[in-house]
Design an enzyme around this catalytic site. Structure first.
Site, PDB file in Angstrom:
ATOM      1  N   ASP A  11       0.934  -1.148   0.044  1.00 18.98           N
ATOM      2  CA  ASP A  11      -0.033   0.005   0.041  1.00 18.98           C
ATOM      3  C   ASP A  11       0.894   1.409  -0.117  1.00 18.98           C
ATOM      4  O   ASP A  11       2.004   1.294   0.217  1.00 18.98           O
ATOM      5  CB  ASP A  11      -0.885  -0.035   1.268  1.00 18.98           C
ATOM      6  CG  ASP A  11      -0.235  -0.009   2.570  1.00 18.98           C
ATOM      7  OD1 ASP A  11       1.013  -0.595   2.549  1.00 18.98           O
ATOM      8  OD2 ASP A  11      -0.632   0.665   3.612  1.00 18.98           O
ATOM      9  N   GLU A  12       0.124   2.311  -0.508  1.00 18.30           N
ATOM     10  CA  GLU A  12       0.959   3.642  -0.453  1.00 18.30           C
ATOM     11  C   GLU A  12       2.275   3.676  -0.862  1.00 18.30           C
ATOM     12  O   GLU A  12       3.225   4.449  -0.244  1.00 18.30           O
ATOM     13  CB  GLU A  12       0.854   4.314   1.237  1.00 18.30           C
ATOM     14  CG  GLU A  12      -0.660   4.262   1.691  1.00 18.30           C
ATOM     15  CD  GLU A  12      -0.672   4.552   2.941  1.00 18.30           C
ATOM     16  OE1 GLU A  12      -1.662   5.565   3.527  1.00 18.30           O
ATOM     17  OE2 GLU A  12       0.099   4.085   3.858  1.00 18.30           O
TER      18      GLU A  12
END
Length: 531
Positions: free
Chosen positions: A336-337
């Site tokens: 993620d991210e």
């Protein structure tokens, strides 16, 4: 198994000591027993009626046939009951209908699956039947909640240890019912993790997802890359001392969880959220320069060097060592991210890393951004989107689910336990909005993500990120009372989900948490009993 035998021997030794303990005086008149259905998670089927059973000084715990794991569950139950009741509660392999009977197999276990149980209570005793030991353990948790909250005080109490008459037949809606603990932003010791495991087990959670690496700290020792832990794990958010788990520590957590029928899912987040690793080894950076250790809370600024061959030596070593330490079937690779990784590099990275996980005999779990690459066959995506997540991103995840990628649901504005309850909450964050106890409970995993087939949903998970949390008291304030609701969404049939009746059952848990020393948030929407 040797450790489990040791645990059972210790419990028997404790039983011998308890046998001479003074039995507290019992009340002259029994109080009404807790109704069979007034537990969390709500059972699949409840038929109340008949005489109650009262646990007393002559009660025995029976394990017909003497199965090793069943005896372990019996020892666990005895350990729960002895301190507050003051009764000896010997464990025996002799069959019988009186007392508390834990029975594996037989007609009573038919159709219950891997984790289901049947609890039958009457004037002579209580019988918990299950096809597998996990079912017995879950049945024990239900029995625990049917007894007075003073059971949790761990010292002799004056109470009526009565179990209402009737039958519960129960099995979970979903096979994956998880909770995630972020030990990277702030480090939590083995004992603190064990405390949380005990709390999770009470509500039939069966997965503990440990977030072991991030920008602020690397928390698991790796023989092939030792500085990851010794240097990368040397700090935390705010600049504290940090810490890490040795391989022996990690094994202790895994064994403790396994004894409570939780499987540990370790996460090494990559290619982003990797500053602790990048700071530990300059060769993992594209420019060959190690950045300083990071103690802030920003996200999205770090990335492994995707074009470098050395990056994949690192990934292979880490996955190999972690897989060898982890008996569970899955490794979480984060994903993620990764804002500092180009889309092309992200796809290339995931294409190379997923086969490494498979090479070492594990299945991939990744945050739902994995669906923007090429999820491997059998890979699982964990959805953490929320109301503000764009339609295109939600459809990307749903499309992957339609194409065979199973999903774990952790919507941030429902299931993230680190979100503030309201504007006055002293801990937590609010980027996904405020999440009160009703909002956390009042959604259906089977229909939550539009376009995702209901059969693609493996279950739910309640993540607890630790940017603002550094103690067990912090964990408990944010997890309770929301965690039991997520547990119920994962276990109980959709037909039982009703806020108006749930909040009453939830309120009844308050005295139990008080007795356990859990400092929970007294949500104003819940009718808590007066203290």
């Amino acid at each position: 198994m040797r450790r489990r035998r040791l645990l059972f021997s210790l419990l028997l030794a404790a039983a011998a000591g308890m046998g001479t303990a003074a039995v507290p005086p019992q009340p002259a008149a029994d109080r009404d027993a807790t109704p069979l259905g007034q537990v969390i998670p709500a059972p699949a089927s409840v038929h109340s009626g008949g005489d109650p059973y009262t646990i007393g000084g002559r009660t025995v715990i029976r394990v017909p046939g003497g199965s090793g794991e069943a005896r372990q569950v019996a020892g666990y139950l005895a350990g729960l009951l002895r301190p507050a009741t003051g009764f000896a509660l010997p464990v025996t392999a002799k069959d019988g209908r009186d007392g508390i009977v834990l029975r594996l197999g037989g007609r009573g276990a038919k159709g219950l699956g891997e984790e289901g149980y049947r609890l039958t209570s009457g004037g002579r005793g209580v019988t918990i039947s299950a096809a597998r030991p996990a079912g017995l353990f879950h049945g024990v948790q239900t029995l625990r909640q049917l007894l007075p909250a003073s059971l949790e005080t761990r010292s002799a109490q004056r109470a009526s240890w009565q179990v209402a008459g009737g039958t519960i037949a129960d099995s979970p809606r979903y096979g994956y019912r998880g909770a995630m603990l972020d030990v990277s932003r702030h480090f939590f010791t083995v004992e603190k993790v064990k405390r949380y495991i005990d709390q999770l087990a009470m509500y039939k959670i069966n997965k503990l997802h440990l977030h072991l690496s991030d920008d602020q700290g690397w928390r698991i020792a790796m023989k092939s890359w030792p500085k990851l832990a010794t240097y990368g794990g040397s700090t935390q958010v705010g600049g504290g001392p940090g810490g890490y788990y040795t391989k022996e520590d990690y094994r202790e957590i895994i064994d403790y969880a396994a004894d409570r029928y939780l499987t540990v899912v370790p996460e090494i987040d990559m290619p982003g959220h990797t500053n602790a690793a990048l700071a530990s080894y300059a060769e993992l950076n594209c420019n060959g320069v190690a950045p300083p250790l990071y103690t802030g809370t920003q996200v999205g600024f770090s990335s492994l060097c995707v074009p470098k061959d050395r990056t994949y030596d690192f990934v292979d070593d880490v996955i190999r060592e972690l897989a060898a330490m982890t008996p569970g079937p899955s490794i979480h690779i984060g994903g993620d991210e990764a804002h500092s990784t180009s889309h092309a590099d992200y796809v290339a990275f995931m294409d190379k890393v997923q086969p490494v996980v498979a090479k070492y005999g594990k299945k991939v779990i990744g945050w739902h951004q994995l669906t923007g690459a090429h999820p491997a066959k059998g890979a699982v995506a964990q959805y953490w989107g929320y109301d503000a997540t764009g339609a295109a991103e939600r459809e990307q995840v749903a499309a992957a689910a339609r194409n065979g990628t199973p999903l774990i649901l952790s919507p941030a504005d429902r299931a993230y336990l680190d979100m503030k309850y309201d504007k006055n909450t002293p801990l937590g964050l609010s980027w996904a909005g405020y999440v009160d106890t009703k909002r956390s409970y009042d959604w259906d995993p089977g229909s939550y993500l539009q376009g995702a087939p209901p059969e693609s949903i493996l279950g739910v998970e309640a993540p607890l990120w630790s940017e603002t949390l550094s103690t067990s008291a912090h964990i408990e304030y944010m997890a309770f009372p929301r965690l039991p609701g997520i547990a119920e969404l994962g276990w109980s049939p959709a037909s039982t989900h009703d806020w108006e009746t749930y909040k009453v059952r939830l309120a009844a848990q308050g005295p139990r948490w008080d007795a356990m020393g859990i400092g929970y948030y007294r949500a104003p929407e819940v009718p808590w009993p007066a203290k």
